[in-house]
Design a protein around this motif. Structure first.
Motif, PDB file in Angstrom:
ATOM      1  N   VAL A 287       0.867  -1.166   0.000  1.00  0.00           N
ATOM      2  CA  VAL A 287       0.000   0.000   0.000  1.00  0.00           C
ATOM      3  C   VAL A 287       0.910   1.223   0.000  1.00  0.00           C
ATOM      4  CG1 VAL A 287      -1.791   1.255   1.260  1.00  0.00           C
ATOM      5  CG2 VAL A 287      -1.736  -1.253   1.345  1.00  0.00           C
ATOM      6  N   ILE A 288       0.600   2.171  -0.863  1.00  0.00           N
ATOM      7  CA  ILE A 288       1.359   3.421  -0.892  1.00  0.00           C
ATOM      8  C   ILE A 288       0.406   4.550  -0.492  1.00  0.00           C
ATOM      9  CG2 ILE A 288       0.956   3.755  -3.371  1.00  0.00           C
ATOM     10  CD1 ILE A 288       3.706   5.140  -3.509  1.00  0.00           C
ATOM     11  N   GLY A 289       0.854   5.342   0.457  1.00  0.00           N
ATOM     12  CA  GLY A 289       0.080   6.496   0.884  1.00  0.00           C
ATOM     13  C   GLY A 289       0.521   7.712   0.102  1.00  0.00           C
ATOM     14  N   LEU A 290      -0.447   8.449  -0.424  1.00  0.00           N
ATOM     15  CA  LEU A 290      -0.177   9.661  -1.183  1.00  0.00           C
ATOM     16  C   LEU A 290      -1.106  10.765  -0.689  1.00  0.00           C
ATOM     17  CD1 LEU A 290      -0.088   8.157  -4.796  1.00  0.00           C
ATOM     18  CD2 LEU A 290       1.879   8.829  -3.399  1.00  0.00           C
ATOM     19  N   THR A 291      -0.631  11.996  -0.770  1.00  0.00           N
ATOM     20  CA  THR A 291      -1.479  13.112  -0.376  1.00  0.00           C
ATOM     21  C   THR A 291      -2.380  13.573  -1.518  1.00  0.00           C
ATOM     22  OG1 THR A 291       0.280  14.684  -0.886  1.00  0.00           O
ATOM     23  CG2 THR A 291       0.106  13.935   1.403  1.00  0.00           C
ATOM     24  N   SER A 292      -2.045  13.209  -2.750  1.00  0.00           N
ATOM     25  CA  SER A 292      -2.878  13.510  -3.916  1.00  0.00           C
ATOM     26  C   SER A 292      -2.424  12.618  -5.077  1.00  0.00           C
ATOM     27  CB  SER A 292      -2.790  14.995  -4.288  1.00  0.00           C
ATOM     28  OG  SER A 292      -1.474  15.350  -4.610  1.00  0.00           O
ATOM     29  N   PRO A 293      -3.236  12.498  -6.111  1.00  0.00           N
ATOM     30  CA  PRO A 293      -2.888  11.602  -7.226  1.00  0.00           C
ATOM     31  C   PRO A 293      -1.590  11.971  -7.924  1.00  0.00           C
ATOM     32  CG  PRO A 293      -5.200  12.249  -7.342  1.00  0.00           C
ATOM     33  CD  PRO A 293      -4.558  13.106  -6.278  1.00  0.00           C
ATOM     34  N   VAL A 294      -0.903  10.941  -8.422  1.00  0.00           N
ATOM     35  CA  VAL A 294       0.325  11.097  -9.200  1.00  0.00           C
ATOM     36  C   VAL A 294       0.298  10.103 -10.357  1.00  0.00           C
ATOM     37  CG1 VAL A 294       1.705  11.841  -7.225  1.00  0.00           C
ATOM     38  CG2 VAL A 294       1.649   9.432  -7.839  1.00  0.00           C
ATOM     39  N   GLU A 295       1.159  10.342 -11.326  1.00  0.00           N
ATOM     40  CA  GLU A 295       1.300   9.427 -12.458  1.00  0.00           C
ATOM     41  C   GLU A 295       2.377   8.400 -12.131  1.00  0.00           C
ATOM     42  OE1 GLU A 295      -0.228   9.111 -15.520  1.00  0.00           O
ATOM     43  OE2 GLU A 295      -1.708  10.572 -14.776  1.00  0.00           O
TER      44      GLU A 295
END
Length: 166
Positions: free
Chosen positions: A57-65
């Motif tokens: 699982v990767i946590g991100l603060t907003s979408p990325v490519e």
């Protein structure tokens, strides 16, 4: 020597028993894949951990490519704080102000819950909270937990996730 062998045997037994460790398609990113993940996510990266299903699982603060192949192998979850924000808060606020405080037993960054975890003995938990509040510190970053047992040091098992920017 006997303790080391026992610890290794116990670790292997736990690893074998954990369903995530036996996932049919585990994804352990290579160094180049980790580098690509960090490059693509930049300051939006909020950590990586092994999910219940064995998928990273990767946590991100907003979408990325992300590369489509890599993205298929990861479960993406969106969180409020980036890894950099949590690390900065932990270092500049928690460690700087409360590292040797008698009411606080310990602190750590928990990327999975996207918070700093402050532990204190049950009878000191409210005092620990009051320390933060009395200094006007934003406690949205913090989760306070009662320490129910003594600390036991155990070996860490590599979950296959990327550990940090290369």
């Amino acid at each position: 020597m006997h303790r080391t062998i026992t610890a290794i045997a116990l670790s292997l037994a736990l690893l074998t028993a954990h369903p995530a460790a036996n996932a049919s398609n585990p994804f352990a990113p290579t160094e180049s894949q980790c580098a690509a993940i960090f490059k693509a996510t930049g300051d939006k990266y909020a950590g990586m951990w092994l999910g219940e299903d064995g998928k990273l699982v990767i946590g991100l603060t907003s979408p990325v490519e992300l590369d489509p192949e890599t993205q298929q192998m990861l479960h993406i979850t969106y969180v409020r704080y980036s890894m950099a924000e949590l690390q900065r808060f932990h270092k500049q606020v928690v460690i700087k102000n409360f590292n040797n405080n008698q009411h606080i037993a310990g602190s750590q960054i928990d990327y999975k819950i996207n918070r700093i975890v402050i532990t204190a003995q049950k009878e000191n938990l409210s005092k620990a909270k009051e320390l933060f509040e009395s200094q006007g510190i934003d406690t949205r970053f913090v989760r306070f937990e009662a320490q129910h047992t003594t600390v036991t040091f155990m070996p860490l098992i590599d979950d296959g996730s990327c550990k940090g920017p290369l």
